[in-house]
Each structure stands twice: as C-alpha cells, then as structure tokens.
Design an enzyme around this catalytic site. Structure first.
Site, short mmCIF file in Angstrom:
data_model
loop_
_atom_site.label_atom_id
_atom_site.label_comp_id
_atom_site.label_asym_id
_atom_site.label_seq_id
_atom_site.Cartn_x
_atom_site.Cartn_y
_atom_site.Cartn_z
CG ASP A 1 -0.64 -23.05 -56.86
OD1 ASP A 1 0.29 -23.56 -55.80
OD2 ASP A 1 0.32 -21.92 -57.57
CB ILE B 1 9.54 -17.88 -62.19
CG1 ILE B 1 7.91 -18.01 -61.97
CG2 ILE B 1 10.56 -16.98 -62.85
CD1 ILE B 1 7.57 -17.06 -60.41
CB THR B 2 13.23 -21.63 -64.31
OG1 THR B 2 12.16 -22.53 -64.33
CG2 THR B 2 13.45 -20.92 -63.18
CG HIS C 1 5.19 -22.70 -52.40
ND1 HIS C 1 4.28 -23.07 -53.96
CD2 HIS C 1 4.50 -22.76 -52.17
CE1 HIS C 1 3.98 -24.14 -53.79
NE2 HIS C 1 4.61 -24.06 -52.24
#
Length: 408
Positions: free
Chosen positions: A198, A324-325, A94
């Site tokens: 993941d 993350i945002t 990613h």
C-alpha cells in the site's frame, strides 16, 4: 481505584432500556414490560459493551444483535468518528474495500446499538467500570501503536512506522502533522506485507490518479512534490515467503508502470524492488507481545484471572494479521462464544445499568461523547467539502474543528 458511588446504588434505580438519542422519536422499550420474574441475562436484556469501532468491533456487534433478539450493544471509540481501520487503514485507491461501511452503518442505526465516540477507555472510563456496568465487555481496539524494531537508526529523521505514514495520508488526526520529506529519489520499506505494498503504491502512483479518492488534500500536496522514483521493499526472507496477496502485488505493479509513464526519465527505471537481506538485518518481533494476543477463544488475556464477562476480538486478540474478512470470521467466533457463555449462565447475573451508569461517569468527568447521529453530521460535512474537487469526501482532520461543527 476507589469504587464510584454509582456502584453502590440499587440496580433498580437505573432504567433497563436505552433512552432514545436526543432529537429522535421515542421507540418501543427493548425490555418487555410487566415482567416480575427473576432477571436472567439469557431471557431478558443483556447489556454488552464493545471497545473499538473498527471492523472487529462492528462485526462483533453485528453478530450479537443478529443472534440475540434482546441484546443491547454499546460501542465505545476514542476517535470522534467510527470505522477504525476501514477509514484510517484501507488505502484511498481501494474504495471498494470501504463499502463495508454501509453494513456497519446499518448496525449502528439499530435501536439496540449505540455508538459513543470521543471516549478513551483507560482514561475517561476504566475497563473495571465498564465490567461493573455491563454483563460482558469485548475489547476490539486493534493495534493501538506500532511495534519498534529496536534496530540502530530507527529513531532518525525520515524513518516512520507504516502505521503513522498510512495514518498521515488517510487522515488519522494524531498523524496529520507527520510531514514526510519526499525530496529523495528512493524510499525503503521494511516488511513485505499488504501494508508495505500500500505504502509503495501510494508513493509511486501519479498524484492525478489519487485526486478523486478520499486521500487528504494535505497528503496529496506533499505527494505532488514528491521526487521518489524507486521503492525498495526489504524482507527478512525470499519472495516465496512474502506476506502480501496477489491482488496487492498486481496493484503495485500497475502503480509502478503508471509512475514510469508519468515520471519516467533517465537512469535506473522507476519502480518497486524486492531485495532479501536475510535474518541478520533485524530481529523478528515477538508477534502479539506488545498487542496482548489472547488465546483462540477470545476469553483469556495472559496473566488475567478475572475473565468472566471479558472477551476480545480482532487484532488485539491475534495480532495484526489477515484481511478484513479474517477479522470478520474472528469476531463472529468471539460473539458465538460470548452467546454460549450467556446461554450457559456463565456471565454475571442480575440486571446491569449499561450506558446509563457510564453516561453519569463521563458527565461527571467532563467527557462529552459523540453519537452516531453526530458522526452523520460530520460525514455530511466531509462529503460536501469533497464535492468541490470531485472527491468522495474531504476528511476532517482536527478534532477541535469537529467538536465546533457539532456545537460543542
């Protein structure tokens, strides 16, 4: 702990502007010259410390620098390299998620921001010492360790925390010798979040599809020999309650299909399974208990009565949740509250020495911090090593090798 002698020095003995990095051209002082009025953290130069250089730390620093024209921010990091979760947590396939590093680099290059790697807060320098040197301290060090499930067998060989496994294939120095045995044909993952997907995707993705990513060569070598064909992702509840996002699910299905095409054979078709084993499987950990979740404003840790000037942002505040945002929004909120407190005069008054005091302490203890310009040298070395194999970089794994490359 006994009070350090520097704490008794008169504040005027310390320089009020940050000295330029070694080898750089001296820049204009950040502190207005010639002022003789009484020092005010709102009107002059607030010294702020951020502990942790992952997304929470950098987003906090970015917001502070943007919304206060004179604030100086020092970012302390125990690793020799910056970026935390973005470097050591985001999956190697990613790369678009890692583009945020470009923004963090701009922040770190600001003449009002400084990165100090190779400094372990709590060992090399204490939080009380940081609070004595700065007007405000923001703890943004994320999930420091994995949380044990306390179920029978979790200590057995072949059982790993996702944090350690992800750290292994992403080049986290403390996990570089994990050496998982992938000679079995089935792997089981407990948990149904994005990290679970993941791990499953990395296990099932054909190694040739990972060769052009920044996954470590050591991990790639193990994955080339892997016999894993099926991954079961085990959850406490049903598929309607899974925590992963639609994008992660789509990527997982794509990896499963790629694996089937590359390694398919007889028997049970390879891929990902999502069984629900219900509540009796294992107890639900108390969210945030081991991480010290703080209340929403980012000011008060549980049981702490001396909260003036001490804040937190990111996972250390709310637990390891969100993307993350989410951390960006949370960090901006903490920064806003800090600046509101600054404006209201609620932070310690009078000048603070900032990094000048901490640098003296670290030097006396034999600790040699790594600057952002040092990191850029290591970054160039990693990129150079990756070019030979067509990778964006080959990560340095050994801290001692990193120090040798920096001439330490």
């Amino acid at each position: 702990m006994a009070l350090r002698c520097w704490r008794w020095w008169h504040w005027s003995a310390w320089p009020r502007s940050r000295p330029p990095p070694s080898g750089s051209t001296p820049s204009r002082s950040r502190t207005p010259l010639g002022f003789c009025q009484q020092f005010s953290t709102q009107e002059q130069t607030p010294q702020i410390c951020v502990v942790g250089s992952g997304p929470a730390g950098f987003y906090t620093a970015q917001h502070l620098l943007k919304h206060h024209p004179r604030a100086c921010v020092d970012i302390f990091e125990k690793q020799l390299v910056p970026f935390g979760l973005v470097r050591f947590g985001v999956a190697p396939d990613h790369p678009e998620v890692k583009n945020v590093i470009n923004t963090f680099t701009q922040t770190a290059r600001s003449d009002r921001c400084a990165f100090h790697g190779n400094v372990v807060v709590g060992t090399d320098v204490t939080v009380p010492e940081l609070r004595e040197a700065y007007h405000a301290v923001v703890l943004s060090y994320g999930a420091e360790d994995n949380q044990a499930l306390e179920i029978p067998g979790e200590e057995l060989p072949g059982v790993f925390s996702a944090r350690a496994f992800v750290g292994w294939y992403n080049g986290l120095p403390e996990n570089r010798e994990l050496a998982p045995d992938l000679s079995c044909d089935t792997a089981v993952i407990l948990g149904q979040g994005n990290v679970a997907l993941d791990v499953a995707r990395i296990l099932l993705t054909p190694p040739e599809h990972l060769e052009k990513t920044d996954i470590t060569e050591a991990a790639l070598g193990v994955l080339r020999q892997s016999q894993v064909k099926t991954v079961w992702i085990v959850g406490r509840r049903g598929p309607l309650q899974v925590a992963f996002t639609i994008k992660e699910a789509a990527d997982g299905i794509a990896a499963s299909n790629s694996h089937r095409e590359a390694r398919g054979g007889g028997g049970c078709p390879p891929g990902i399974g999502l069984p629900c084993l219900g509540p009796p499987l294992f107890p639900k950990p108390e969210a945030g208990a081991a991480l010290g979740r703080w209340e929403a404003g980012g000011r008060r840790p549980p049981g702490c009565h001396q909260t003036g000037g001490l804040y937190c942002s990111g996972w250390v505040k709310r637990g390891p949740t969100g993307v993350i945002t989410t951390t960006m929004t949370d960090s901006f909120l903490t920064s806003q509250i800090l600046l509101q407190d600054l404006k209201a005069g609620q932070l310690p008054s009078g000048p603070r020495p900032g990094y000048a005091a901490i640098k003296a302490l670290l030097s006396s203890r034999g600790v040699w911090p790594v600057s952002f310009s040092d990191w850029e040298k290591l970054d160039a070395e990693e990129v150079s090593r990756g070019q030979g194999t067509g990778k964006p970089r080959e990560k340095l794994l050994d801290p001692q090798e990193m120090l040798r490359l920096l001439g330490r």
